[in-house]
Design an enzyme around this catalytic site. Sequence first.
Site, short mmCIF file in Angstrom:
data_model
loop_
_atom_site.label_atom_id
_atom_site.label_comp_id
_atom_site.label_asym_id
_atom_site.label_seq_id
_atom_site.Cartn_x
_atom_site.Cartn_y
_atom_site.Cartn_z
N HIS A 11 23.79 -22.04 -42.67
CA HIS A 11 23.53 -22.93 -43.82
C HIS A 11 24.55 -24.07 -43.87
O HIS A 11 24.82 -24.60 -44.93
CB HIS A 11 23.58 -22.14 -45.14
N SER A 14 29.40 -51.67 -33.60
CA SER A 14 28.55 -52.30 -34.61
C SER A 14 28.64 -53.81 -34.46
O SER A 14 29.70 -54.36 -34.16
CB SER A 14 29.03 -51.87 -35.99
N LYS A 18 33.66 -49.60 -36.06
CA LYS A 18 32.70 -48.54 -35.81
C LYS A 18 32.65 -48.09 -34.35
O LYS A 18 32.80 -48.88 -33.44
CB LYS A 18 31.30 -48.97 -36.23
N ASN A 22 30.03 -45.32 -32.56
CA ASN A 22 28.89 -44.52 -32.97
C ASN A 22 28.35 -43.62 -31.87
O ASN A 22 28.31 -44.02 -30.70
CB ASN A 22 27.77 -45.46 -33.43
N GLU A 53 22.17 -39.69 -31.44
CA GLU A 53 21.15 -40.05 -32.42
C GLU A 53 19.81 -40.34 -31.76
O GLU A 53 18.76 -39.94 -32.25
CB GLU A 53 21.60 -41.29 -33.22
N TYR A 98 -16.35 -33.84 -18.07
CA TYR A 98 -15.45 -34.97 -18.22
C TYR A 98 -15.95 -35.92 -19.31
O TYR A 98 -17.14 -36.23 -19.38
CB TYR A 98 -15.30 -35.74 -16.89
N LYS A 121 -2.58 -39.58 -19.97
CA LYS A 121 -1.54 -40.00 -19.04
C LYS A 121 -0.31 -40.62 -19.70
O LYS A 121 0.82 -40.28 -19.37
CB LYS A 121 -2.13 -40.96 -18.01
#
Lengths: 466, 466, 466, 466
Positions: D162, D283, D289, D291, D296, D323, D331
């Site tokens: 948790h 940034s 910054k 990052n 992400e 078909y 694809k």
Amino acid sequence: MAKNKKTSRSWGGRFKTAPSPRMQAFTASIGFDIRLFPYDVRASIAHARMLAATKIISAAERDKIVRGLRAVEKELASGRFKPDTSDEDIHMAVERRLIEKIGAPGAKLHTARSRNDQVATDVRLFVKDAIAAVDAAGEKLQAVLVEVASRHPRAILPGYTHLQRAQPVLLGHHLLAYYDMLERDRGRLADCLVRADVLTLGSGALAGTTLPIDRKLVAHELGFARVCENSIDGVADRDFIVEFLAAVALVLTHLSRLANEITLWVSAEFGFAMLDDAYSTGSSMMPQKKNPDIAELVRGKSGRTYGNLIAVLTALKGLPLAYNSDLQEDKEPLFDSTDTALHCLEMTAALLASLRFDEEAMAAAASDPLLLATDLAEHLVAEGVAFREAHEITGRLVRHSLETGVALTDMSDAELTTFCPALAGASALLDAARSIDRRRSAGGTSGALLTRRLRKLERRHARKAR
Amino acid sequence: MAKNKKTSRSWGGRFKTAPSPRMQAFTASIGFDIRLFPYDVRASIAHARMLAATKIISAAERDKIVRGLRAVEKELASGRFKPDTSDEDIHMAVERRLIEKIGAPGAKLHTARSRNDQVATDVRLFVKDAIAAVDAAGEKLQAVLVEVASRHPRAILPGYTHLQRAQPVLLGHHLLAYYDMLERDRGRLADCLVRADVLTLGSGALAGTTLPIDRKLVAHELGFARVCENSIDGVADRDFIVEFLAAVALVLTHLSRLANEITLWVSAEFGFAMLDDAYSTGSSMMPQKKNPDIAELVRGKSGRTYGNLIAVLTALKGLPLAYNSDLQEDKEPLFDSTDTALHCLEMTAALLASLRFDEEAMAAAASDPLLLATDLAEHLVAEGVAFREAHEITGRLVRHSLETGVALTDMSDAELTTFCPALAGASALLDAARSIDRRRSAGGTSGALLTRRLRKLERRHARKAR
Amino acid sequence: MAKNKKTSRSWGGRFKTAPSPRMQAFTASIGFDIRLFPYDVRASIAHARMLAATKIISAAERDKIVRGLRAVEKELASGRFKPDTSDEDIHMAVERRLIEKIGAPGAKLHTARSRNDQVATDVRLFVKDAIAAVDAAGEKLQAVLVEVASRHPRAILPGYTHLQRAQPVLLGHHLLAYYDMLERDRGRLADCLVRADVLTLGSGALAGTTLPIDRKLVAHELGFARVCENSIDGVADRDFIVEFLAAVALVLTHLSRLANEITLWVSAEFGFAMLDDAYSTGSSMMPQKKNPDIAELVRGKSGRTYGNLIAVLTALKGLPLAYNSDLQEDKEPLFDSTDTALHCLEMTAALLASLRFDEEAMAAAASDPLLLATDLAEHLVAEGVAFREAHEITGRLVRHSLETGVALTDMSDAELTTFCPALAGASALLDAARSIDRRRSAGGTSGALLTRRLRKLERRHARKAR
Amino acid sequence: MAKNKKTSRSWGGRFKTAPSPRMQAFTASIGFDIRLFPYDVRASIAHARMLAATKIISAAERDKIVRGLRAVEKELASGRFKPDTSDEDIHMAVERRLIEKIGAPGAKLHTARSRNDQVATDVRLFVKDAIAAVDAAGEKLQAVLVEVASRHPRAILPGYTHLQRAQPVLLGHHLLAYYDMLERDRGRLADCLVRADVLTLGSGALAGTTLPIDRKLVAHELGFARVCENSIDGVADRDFIVEFLAAVALVLTHLSRLANEITLWVSAEFGFAMLDDAYSTGSSMMPQKKNPDIAELVRGKSGRTYGNLIAVLTALKGLPLAYNSDLQEDKEPLFDSTDTALHCLEMTAALLASLRFDEEAMAAAASDPLLLATDLAEHLVAEGVAFREAHEITGRLVRHSLETGVALTDMSDAELTTFCPALAGASALLDAARSIDRRRSAGGTSGALLTRRLRKLERRHARKAR
């Protein structure tokens, strides 16, 4: 002062070592966000004008920036300037090229903005255009539906439920069901537009800026109806994309239904319509084949629009505020669903307009008197029989017809009245055209209602076409 | 005349043999559509009144039907009448019980309608109520956001991008980002309502009816704004459900973001807030645990709302017109997403209201002077340095601070000006509260903007609460 | 020592205030995980035996626990014990009731385990049973496919591509395509079983336990093939559920294809098969209707299995290790997909077995000589014409036939040889049955191949049935 | 004999008019299936050899075809031959170019095959390679996990449930949880391979061929383990793609969990690890910054893999055999998920290997004595207290510690024994390293178990690397 001259990397100062080329290739979005270049240039021009209006830059700097940006845009449009992965994204590519072209003033363009608010602005401009384009394509398909319906004002085919023949309906009435679906689609797009039509530029990285910018000026210049009220939301929000993707998923859902019906109509078994040679394909092996390729592809492409919707929803799930790079995953699904909607609307219109409906075949399929069993039951209701009983009586009559092979229309009054005295003379009702004309309450399939509606819709689309 | 007395099966006449019990169990929807009973009764009462107004049934019959339906409704509400799978669905269950109670007039209720238009009507009534309920729950969470924000008017925490501390922001500004998300959610629900607010009853099985019904009367009685214009579309359309499910999926997306942030805030590492004992759970094994169960469940429940959306889109894909039993698959996802949205909005409000924010811990996290690097760069811009250069200078200053361990706030002007002469005196800028107050342009995080907005929103919600 | 006597809440000590009832209602899973009770009891008995074998509890305590658990199981099975939301989940409900029944020894059952490893164990036991059940239902449908195919050994129908008649095939060959899909489905389930067949009990909350447990003993007792090698993975992993849901999604994809074909076959337009009265439904409004309800529902239910898959994938996305309450969202989709697969496989088998195929109607549809155009082209190949040229020649012949209305079989050699001399005598080839028999290479539709395969499959299923 | 010389359109004979260019652009797949060219050429070479071995073409023709195909492949690889939309797809493009190069024999290549079986063959060859590549990338990430774990054999961090600190665990133990996830991923890929490893060529359009082909020869030449047993299934089946997409969706689910943990670890709040400059980004606005862009993006890209899975499932839903062009939609999702899996596995490995873990910071976070509350409770169990009671006692002790601010480790025996006499001397247990070493049962986090497992895994990967 050492600078990263070769690349547009805008954030070198803090870093000791250069970025890994593998990482650059992985994280760069320039491969797909280059499509945003006209929006990026437009937003940058508006930004530069605001910076000058608020005295953050000079008028001379503004003019150089604006001219420079227009030149960069031309280079991008013509393909003369080809950004690469070291440019990261379209924003940095444009800025890098601008600085190469105009020097020092270019280094001032990124004042009081971040890529976080910039990309949100570019994408909103894109979505506004996408909405307009999909709406227009939807309207064109509506016009084709009206046109085809008007071409066959009296054509009757069986209406189906559960793919079982249910009741005769007019082809025009059937086609206008799709008209109404598209009308709702267009309504959703219009509603989405209101929420997309918000300027995010000026949100900065997430908290605004300490510089005295004027966001209303930028909004006015770019044609945004409103300025976002919260800078964190401004950079973190992708609702407008999800909403657009959901609207497109419904467009494709509707087209998948029509497409599937077209595959049925042009099958040998239904035979309700013939494909035009120009809008069908053959087989590499079977010389006799003529396939409704377009309809199948449109039907299948519903899948990618559902997938795009799920892709962006998933990327957003659980993201802490404000900007995270996961948001970069919004663009490819957005572009793909936009293109899919446009192409599928356009091709469905072309396919539908080229279909040759076989009115005789449709009428023959609708001529089975069993399709008028409900008319018989409703006739009994008019004669005072409770509907549930009338349904039961007519049901047994149907069973009798099927077991004996005697059509309802071929039964004598003597035979009919053994089921219910009130059936005397009822076989006169068993005519598809007459049945249709009796369905005159609002929304019904009667010819009078259809004609009235078609005239109204023709006027609507004629006005638009002017 | 033989009849199926024991069941409400309404279509026996045509069939020689009885339905297989296994099939009945499989195809029956009564297990879940019983939830629609209040809507079914309401729509049937309106239908009966119209049948009387148009002389299709007598006033006396109408009165018996209406009274009977009200009695059936009470039996269903109290659980005294328990339909079973032989009833197929709530419509047949209600009709069967009505006939048991009032006899012959009951057998007239289904005149001029089909379950196809009836179920669409019931579900639209349900969706209209669901929209109102989710909207109200969204409004309550908005009120809680305003209330919590007002409770901490000056609390500062780090704003994050990429989960890296970016710039200090006010807690209230951060929370209002969620306010704006919910505002859009409510806007989507309102737009969805317009398209849901259409009467489908009177579409019949798919083609309308030959009987002289009055649909406007029914629409008026049931509070529908419009009558559907095409009977085929009327029974085949489930757009309003998909649109509602998509709106709910976005509600849960927003809640999943807030929920995830709450799990971060109450972690030992962030320590920005404490869970109330009453809104947290423990561990069966680890005696010290106190878990943000609610937040996790809300985050996880986004999944089911995405799943419900896909379930209905998939069921619709490629369906030929008009009604097909696949449409029966719309109800469980609809009910589940409705309940999920309501519960998650309510519990998020309760959880948020019960959180104790630790203003000191947040302020400490926001006090890192590196978070003000952008302020330094923007200061240099004000001093005439081009932003791209200012960014580079400040970036190197950041690197210097990290490598030497000397905080920006502890650097002397002598040290600072080695990076750029214009940095003289700049360390005075390095205060989070001051930085925040300087972000005054529209949408920024300044205290003045926040206060003004909170006052406005408090008034709005106070008005609503009255 | 104060205790929470009234509820099974196992974690009261650390908390000052009681949980909010609203929260309890929201977070409790007992409403659905009660379905796991037989697995929970079974796993607890195995756990108690191990605790005794390792001297953590006494033999006497073990015996009381085991007897108590069996009694609780009976109470749950009979409905005499009805847990409520204050019990949180089935694990706490069983433990609470056990302690009520046997007192002190019951308080020792939760030694060296956590609900985190316990629920993973229960769900794995459930999934193992679910796999066996779906596999058996898949096998039964395979047997029905073989049986129906064997009932019509020489029935010919058009094979379709693009829903256009392509080449004649045997009905049995067509049906066995579904046999092979189900065979792969069963293979996927078997592979999933291997990864599900792992004991997680003993992982504790996430790090194992300091007590001297014996996990192999528990694995042996519960019939698990292996013990998980990493306790963190043990409580955090839900792969086996996603894998099962993906396998079920493919089962339903296959069934949706067959179901859709059945709706085509029983349509008036195809007329290839008739629905049995017992496996079809009627209309509340239209007395003549007889609908393939089962097939439509099966087709539509594919949606919920896709939705369930997405629901669990979404819930898992981005979750930090180890257990989070989001994982509680795994059960309802799992139960729903299990039931959906079982019911749909069973009902498809019943529906298929009850269909009456109309061999004449199918043969008539397959008799169009155009379906043998490929045979003509391949004949030309055998005569030395390059295939691409043979295709072109035959294509022009087809066009000629369509334009003149003269069937290929009605053309004279004189006419045929104007297209290509090698076509002399070729009209003898234009017989569907003969064409089928010539497709003798592996996997082809020839009768000889079909018969051989059916005999083999009959033996396989006969063996199983014994 | 008139021919379509300019395009590769293989089905002109039957058509009076040429295809609409808009339709060609819409239906052509050459834009993306060009990626299959190496597989198409390989399969065509095998096909040509079989045609010669079965005397359908001559050895001389075969040699010309094989040489021609190799030349076409080189042209495609180098970009000298650029197919366009009039080529429809890669199959027709290759055949067209072959005929241009070698003339008449090229027109024989398509003998006894259809694009339907050809494309299925090409895609299966692609999937076999994709599985091998993803498996290898998974294995490399496993090796990195082992390597990083071995680098920090004694590093302790809090295990979380948790997202609350739960119990101390070894970093290596935590990392190996991901090892086991990847092991299952690789297992799923291996199982998928078995079902993908089937030759479909020879199925023809759907019914096989009348020509005497030898499918086993082709299977052998192409390295397929088996020949499909049913030609209709052969061209209609896309299970192997869905199964691969589902396996990749789970790979990305696992990576999204690790990626999310990395974003936590490198946050200022956790501070468990530092990003390498080369594997982080800055940034454009905020100079300070740094990052975790890679993490992400990997987390966000889970979305596209879920979307791709849904896209193909949706496209397959309800398709009649055999078909249909909807299958062409398989694809792009396949290619995208393949690339996503490869890139994300590779970049996660690079990112993880470059992280610098801060053992001290992790140890400090794990040193909270509350994390050892379970140890205390289990100690009481060893002293004869029932676990449920021991949990309650320890819970109250925890509450006491939190309320008084006195750490468990700072409490005297006198204080401890007021809670339970058996707690005398228990504070000696309150050491994270000791706690970890006591978790020695299978799957636990003890150092001894970890070391043994790491040695074993190092040997495994060393063997592979050789």
